[in-house]
Design an enzyme around this catalytic site. Structure first.
Site, PDB file in Angstrom:
ATOM      1  N   ARG A 365       0.819  -1.217   0.000  1.00  0.00           N
ATOM      2  CA  ARG A 365       0.000   0.000   0.000  1.00  0.00           C
ATOM      3  C   ARG A 365       0.849   1.261   0.000  1.00  0.00           C
ATOM      4  O   ARG A 365       0.326   2.359  -0.123  1.00  0.00           O
ATOM      5  CB  ARG A 365      -0.967  -0.015   1.197  1.00  0.00           C
ATOM      6  CG  ARG A 365      -1.966  -1.154   1.083  1.00  0.00           C
ATOM      7  CD  ARG A 365      -3.093  -1.071   2.089  1.00  0.00           C
ATOM      8  NE  ARG A 365      -3.873  -2.293   2.008  1.00  0.00           N
ATOM      9  CZ  ARG A 365      -3.842  -3.268   2.892  1.00  0.00           C
ATOM     10  NH1 ARG A 365      -3.051  -3.171   3.942  1.00  0.00           N
ATOM     11  NH2 ARG A 365      -4.574  -4.347   2.754  1.00  0.00           N
ATOM     12  N   VAL A 366       2.164   1.109   0.153  1.00  0.00           N
ATOM     13  CA  VAL A 366       3.055   2.269   0.005  1.00  0.00           C
ATOM     14  C   VAL A 366       3.356   2.467  -1.480  1.00  0.00           C
ATOM     15  O   VAL A 366       3.517   3.576  -1.960  1.00  0.00           O
ATOM     16  CB  VAL A 366       4.345   2.061   0.826  1.00  0.00           C
ATOM     17  CG1 VAL A 366       5.372   3.133   0.521  1.00  0.00           C
ATOM     18  CG2 VAL A 366       4.009   2.070   2.312  1.00  0.00           C
TER      19      VAL A 366
END
Length: 496
Positions: A365-366
């Site tokens: 999710r980064v």
């Protein structure tokens, strides 16, 4: 303290607490009301702290985990055989602590700070096991990559320093191997590693330590070990203590990688303690606060802003699933807490694709903000190509004729799948990954049998390294693939 390993947990805690200088205190004494299965109910012990160490009559120590109006519920660190109803109990006024600092590098300790490697351990600084997580204003964005050396992960599921990336899969799918490869790859990268073993067999932990020594990783690694034979209280403490060890280094401005292996066993140990403390069971008999159990641990992973030293803790928690079921209670809890997951699939593992990363269910999710520029350039469409190939491969199993475009897609998919295979303990540098993926993008492997693709990739890397060592230095040290170097590499790869 060279004989720490030979002391029981309670003997060790008594000697440690004896070294503190207390101001005059009026102690409140309680009485053991009931005891059994490693849990004691104590009556009349007022004003206790949550997690405080309690001293029982026969030099046995416990930890207060239930605070009630008329007493406390405590879990015992050692055998409860010597604790009997009617014994007196006193509070020590101190919570569980763990030594921190450079003195721990290369050492193996247990969750209360005893050295397990037979050498003396003289620590000067201690931190409590439970600490509040850094606030939002104390943090900065996650932008610096943490390279694992595993091509499938660095190219498609990038991990940044300060991120929490879950490694999830059934037993025997290579979860610990991926975590260990990530540790091996931090050599000479100024990243300190903390490996936390929770409720594992002592033989497995010994094997991991042997691998760390063999690969030269022990000088920058700390092992916090709690074996399957330890009490649930000790297993419960292990990851919090490992996190405090990591925070000790983070406060010094260091980047730290923490492996929690694994949080499934941690939840089971907490469930055992909670049921023995007569807390109401919820779904799958876990207590209602089992989500908070892991969230307060993983929220402590952070990337601190420069005014606070700029250190970071990157967490790689491991969760074991049953029959590939990632929608079970604990897996879904930890998936929702973390910043992405690396999902390992049994089917891929048994078909020889190792590491068995399912790129469809794995996500970071980064995202690409935690990826080197060189990797961004060469890995752009990999995930899409791989998912198209796996989707198409299902249809071709039925033996139907395929057109030329589909045949090409299948061929490139097979080639990419082969390139992403990697042996244990064989991390790849950024330069090696960049050359491999650039060669794939430039169709260098099109006319080579699939089984020879990895050999050809290794051959190309060696040729580029020999002919242009400056490229390796430039890519590995700056993380960038300039247009000029890219053009020259394309030309070189095309000729060879």
């Amino acid at each position: 303290m060279s004989n720490d390993i030979y002391k029981s947990k309670s003997e060790y805690l008594k000697s440690k607490l004896g070294s503190y200088t207390f101001e005059p205190l009026v102690y409140d004494y309680g009485t053991v009301k009931s005891v059994g299965d490693g849990v004691a109910r104590v009556e009349g012990l007022q004003n206790r702290l949550y997690g405080e160490l309690l001293e029982f009559k026969n030099d046995v120590f416990g930890m207060a985990l239930d605070l009630e109006e008329n007493g406390v519920g405590a879990v015992l660190f050692d055998s409860a055989d010597s604790v009997i109803v009617g014994d007196s109990v006193r509070g020590t006024g101190r919570v569980a602590e763990i030594p921190v600092g450079n003195v721990l590098l290369g050492r193996v300790i247990d969750p209360i700070g005893r050295a397990l490697d037979g050498k003396p351990l003289e620590a000067k600084e201690y931190l409590p096991a439970e600490r509040p997580a850094p606030t939002i204003t104390d943090r900065r964005p996650v932008k610096t990559p943490l390279e694992t050396g595993i091509l499938a992960i660095d190219s498609m599921v990038p991990i940044g320093r300060g991120q929490r990336e879950l490694i999830i899969g059934d037993r025997q799918t290579g979860k610990t191997s991926i975590a260990l490869d990530a540790i091996f790859n931090q050599k000479d990268k100024d990243v300190i590693c903390v490996y936390c073993a929770i409720g594992q067999k002592a033989s497995n932990i010994a094997h991991v330590i042997e691998q760390l020594k063999k690969n030269g990783a022990m000088p920058y690694t700390v092992v916090v070990a709690s074996t399957a034979s330890d009490s649930p209280a000790t297993q419960y403490l292990a990851p919090y203590c490992a996190c405090s060890v990591a925070e000790g280094f983070m406060n010094m401005g260091k980047d730290v990688l923490v492996i929690y292996d694994d949080l499934s066993k941690h939840a089971v140990a907490y469930r055992a303690m909670s049921l023995l403390l007569h807390r109401p069971p919820g779904r799958e008999a876990y207590p209602g606060d089992v989500f908070y159990l892991h969230s307060r641990l993983l929220e402590r992973s952070a990337c601190l802003k420069q005014e606070l030293g700029g250190g970071s803790i990157t967490a790689l928690p491991i969760i074991e699933t049953m029959g590939g079921n990632i929608s079970a209670y604990i897996p879904t809890n930890v998936i929702s807490i973390t910043d992405g997951q690396i999902y390992l699939e049994t089917e891929l593992f048994h078909s020889g694709i190792r590491p068995a990363v399912n790129t469809g269910l794995s996500v970071s999710r980064v995202g690409r903000s935690a990826q080197h520029d060189a990797m961004k350039k060469v890995s752009g469409t990999l995930r899409i190509e791989l998912s198209q190939y796996r989707e198409m491969a299902v249809f071709t199993r039925f033996g139907s004729d395929v057109d030329e475009a589909t045949a090409k897609l299948l061929r490139r998919g097979e080639c990419l799948t082969e390139l992403l295979k990697q042996g244990k303990g064989e991390p790849m540098s950024l330069f090696e990954q960049t050359v491999t993926l650039l060669a794939y993008r430039e169709n260098v492997f099109d006319n080579i049998p699939v089984k020879g693709v990895r050999e050809k990739a290794r051959e190309l890397i060696e040729k580029v390294r020999a002919a242009h060592p400056e490229y390796e230095f430039e890519i590995n040290n700056t993380g960038k693939l300039t247009d000029d170097i890219e053009e020259q590499l394309k030309r070189f790869l095309g000729e060879h």
